[in-house]
Design a protein around this motif. Structure first.
Motif, mmCIF file in Angstrom:
data_model
loop_
_atom_site.group_PDB
_atom_site.id
_atom_site.type_symbol
_atom_site.label_atom_id
_atom_site.label_comp_id
_atom_site.label_asym_id
_atom_site.label_seq_id
_atom_site.Cartn_x
_atom_site.Cartn_y
_atom_site.Cartn_z
ATOM 1 N N HIS A 275 0.891 -1.175 0.000
ATOM 2 C CA HIS A 275 0.000 0.000 0.000
ATOM 3 C C HIS A 275 0.930 1.226 0.000
ATOM 4 C CE1 HIS A 275 -3.542 2.425 1.204
ATOM 5 N NE2 HIS A 275 -2.645 3.118 1.883
ATOM 6 N N ASP A 298 -0.972 -1.437 -4.459
ATOM 7 C CA ASP A 298 -2.148 -0.609 -4.158
ATOM 8 C C ASP A 298 -1.651 0.822 -3.949
ATOM 9 O OD1 ASP A 298 -4.157 0.702 -2.665
ATOM 10 O OD2 ASP A 298 -3.854 -0.548 -0.902
ATOM 11 N N CYS A 357 -5.343 5.117 -2.128
ATOM 12 C CA CYS A 357 -5.133 5.174 -0.669
ATOM 13 C C CYS A 357 -6.343 4.616 0.080
ATOM 14 C CB CYS A 357 -4.824 6.588 -0.177
ATOM 15 S SG CYS A 357 -4.170 6.566 1.492
#
Lengths: 378, 208
Positions: A275, A298, A357
């Motif tokens: 992430h 991501d 996000c």
């Protein structure tokens, strides 16, 4: 169809995407923190901490709304506690600022960096280990993990039953969150001091990072082996990116962590979910060294999907990447078109629909619906 | 002008910058000359950033070193400070305490010859209005890292307008989630993707 059967279908769908296989449809991963407002518009973000059970209940109701019910991801419930966020902030040796306390009623929580580690502490970490120094740093910021109230297991059990009744995916973030050592050390020192340390005493910084890498990964593997199995672990990255640090710094100080973590997790049949906030375009080629379908990328919206598709499209599943601001201030038409654009670009294999996000707390319901409808081809 | 100080600033050699500033002060070199040397070093930092020799982490460091050095001289952004290009007011909008982006922009603007008034973080509308009345800037910047604070920017800009202060004033916004759609929503004049764009926009608007 029973909720259990729905969960099986959704799990299969998500696993297909993670494994770079063609799912029955593109998975929709749009869980957000502010959906409770769609049920009670008077509820504010401070209520997440003041009356968390009420907010959990509203969130569960929101997941049953028409169209919203089509998303695959599970609701974000059961985590709204000051203790939980304090523990998260402590990962960076920071303090949490909460709505209704330090912040206005409807503000999102903020992390306030404290930077308790001194230059001399590098030697302490080298001599006595990172875990030893961590305990010392916790004392300095007044954080005592032992004093955190234990979770209400009875309530959590009831909550999980309610979540199961929704028939969402049961695949989650896993039992550990192994933050990259670079991020943790940067929080411990405070960002500016840390960057100065890298210039002034690179060898010492590297030595401590290596110790941290070893300790963190060993502890993560141990935790995963003990806890309930999840096919991936979530790894956050916020203080790097190719506009933030040079490739030289990334290669020497950051990437070695990923190079150790990914195979260690692969050994226990767990994928790595990156992430990564800010623009990572320039560093994406480093990720091509990892085995196919062993990772997920991501981004927040700052790493363009076109670049991700080009560099990593045949290596790992990519989740994203609707700009979060669009959900807050855009129109349903804007959101629908952006979602369709992403689908046309990414195709239906190795892609999950999501927001850069995460879905913001002030996302409009009609905008989330527009993304879902676009993904369903409606 | 001290080449040693210029080079130390450009190379982000904090210890050398501080010791050289102290030496120059003890030699009676005027503070404005020392500031000018620091600014020249910062120009090189900006150039290296544009050429991708430096990255945001270096800009953050340069901001701190520049501020630390200028504090030894009483600061460069105080009331009555002079500048080549006029005053730039900036802060992070209320309910948001992120400061890194704001600090980069204020320092880069300062090192590019603007008189910068840094309002800090979690800045209420009244403080922006007070600063606009006091310093009469042609350009102000509002930083924001949280989508939940977009409405605060909107309210702030509307209040500035209601107070009759928008005429000839350009309002720039910036921050991770801020984009063109946000700009339109909050009623700002321009989104700046980085500090350099803020410098260029401001210089152009001020006819520099």
């Amino acid at each position: 169809m029973t909720p259990q059967e729905m969960t099986e279908i959704r799990n299969k769908r998500i696993m297909a995407a993670l494994n770079m296989e063609k799912p029955d449809r593109i998975p929709i991963n749009l869980s957000g923190q502010g959906y409770f407002k769609w049920i009670d518009p008077k509820a504010v973000l401070a209520d997440m901490f003041r009356k968390p059970k009420y907010i959990d209940d509203l969130t569960l109701q929101a997941y049953k709304l028409p169209i919203i019910e089509e998303m695959d991801s599970a609701p974000m419930v059961g985590f709204s506690s000051e203790a939980g966020l304090a523990a998260f902030a402590a990962c960076y040796f920071a303090k949490i600022k909460l709505p209704g306390r330090e912040l206005p009623e409807d503000a999102i929580w903020n992390i306030d960096e404290l930077g308790p580690m001194t230059e001399e502490d590098y030697d302490v970490a080298i001599d006595k280990g990172w875990a030893y120094l961590t305990a010392e740093l916790y004392k300095r910021i007044g954080f005592d993990p032992a004093s955190l109230p234990p979770p209400d297991m009875e309530y959590m059990g009831e909550l999980m039953k309610k979540v199961a009744e929704l028939g969402k995916t049961s695949i989650g973030m896993g039992s550990a969150m192994p933050m990259p050592s670079f991020e943790v050390l940067s929080g411990a020192r405070k960002m500016t001091n840390f960057f100065k340390d890298i210039r002034r005493m690179p060898d010492k910084v590297k030595a401590v990072l290596e110790i941290m890498n070893e300790e963190t990964i060993a502890q993560t593997v141990e935790t995963v082996k003990k806890g309930p199995y999840n096919p991936y672990l979530f790894v956050g990255g916020t203080r790097a990116g190719s506009d933030f640090i040079s490739a030289k710094v990334y290669e020497q100080f950051y990437h070695p962590y990923y190079q150790k973590l990914v195979p260690a997790l692969q050994d226990i049949n767990v994928k790595t979910w990156f992430h990564n906030d800010s623009d990572w375009s320039g560093f994406l080629p480093y990720f091509t060294e990892f085995p196919k379908a062993q990772c997920i990328f991501d981004p927040d919206h700052l790493t363009p999907m076109e670049t991700l598709k080009k560099v990593l499209g045949d290596k790992m599943c990519i989740e994203g990447n609707i700009p979060p601001g669009l959900l807050a201030v855009g129109t349903p038409d804007d959101c629908y078109k952006e979602a369709r654009r992403l689908i046309d670009l990414m195709g239906d294999t190795g892609f999950m629909m999501g927001v850069g996000c995460g879905v913001p707390a002030n996302a409009k319901r009609e905008n989330v619906e527009a993304i879902i409808l676009a993904t369903l081809g409606k | 002008m001290s080449k040693k100080l210029i080079d130390a600033m450009a190379d982000l050699d904090e210890d050398l910058v501080i010791s050289e500033v102290k030496t120059l002060v003890s030699q009676g070199v005027p503070a404005l000359d020392i500031i000018a040397a620091l600014q020249e070093g910062m120009s090189t930092v900006g150039k290296r950033f544009e050429e991708k020799e430096y990255f945001l982490s270096e800009l953050i460091m340069s901001a701190e070193i520049f501020n630390e050095a200028s504090q030894l001289l009483g600061g460069v952004g105080g009331e009555g400070a002079t500048s080549k290009y006029g005053t730039f007011v900036m802060g992070t909008i209320y309910d948001d305490i992120h400061d890194i982006g704001k600090n980069i922009v204020t320092t880069v603007m300062s090192s590019n010859g603007f008189h910068v008034v840094d309002l800090g973080v979690d800045v209420p509308t009244a403080k922006y209005i007070e600063a606009i009345k006091q310093y009469q800037p042609k350009v102000i910047g509002i930083s924001c890292l949280l989508t939940t604070a977009f409405d605060n920017i909107k309210e702030c800009i509307q209040s500035i307008e209601k107070a009759g202060l928008r005429k000839d004033l350009k309002i720039l916004i910036g921050g991770g989630p801020v984009d063109e759609a946000t700009c339109k929503y909050v009623g700002a004049d321009h989104v700046c993707k980085n500090a350099q764009e803020t410098v260029e926009y401001s210089k152009k608007y001020m006819g520099v």
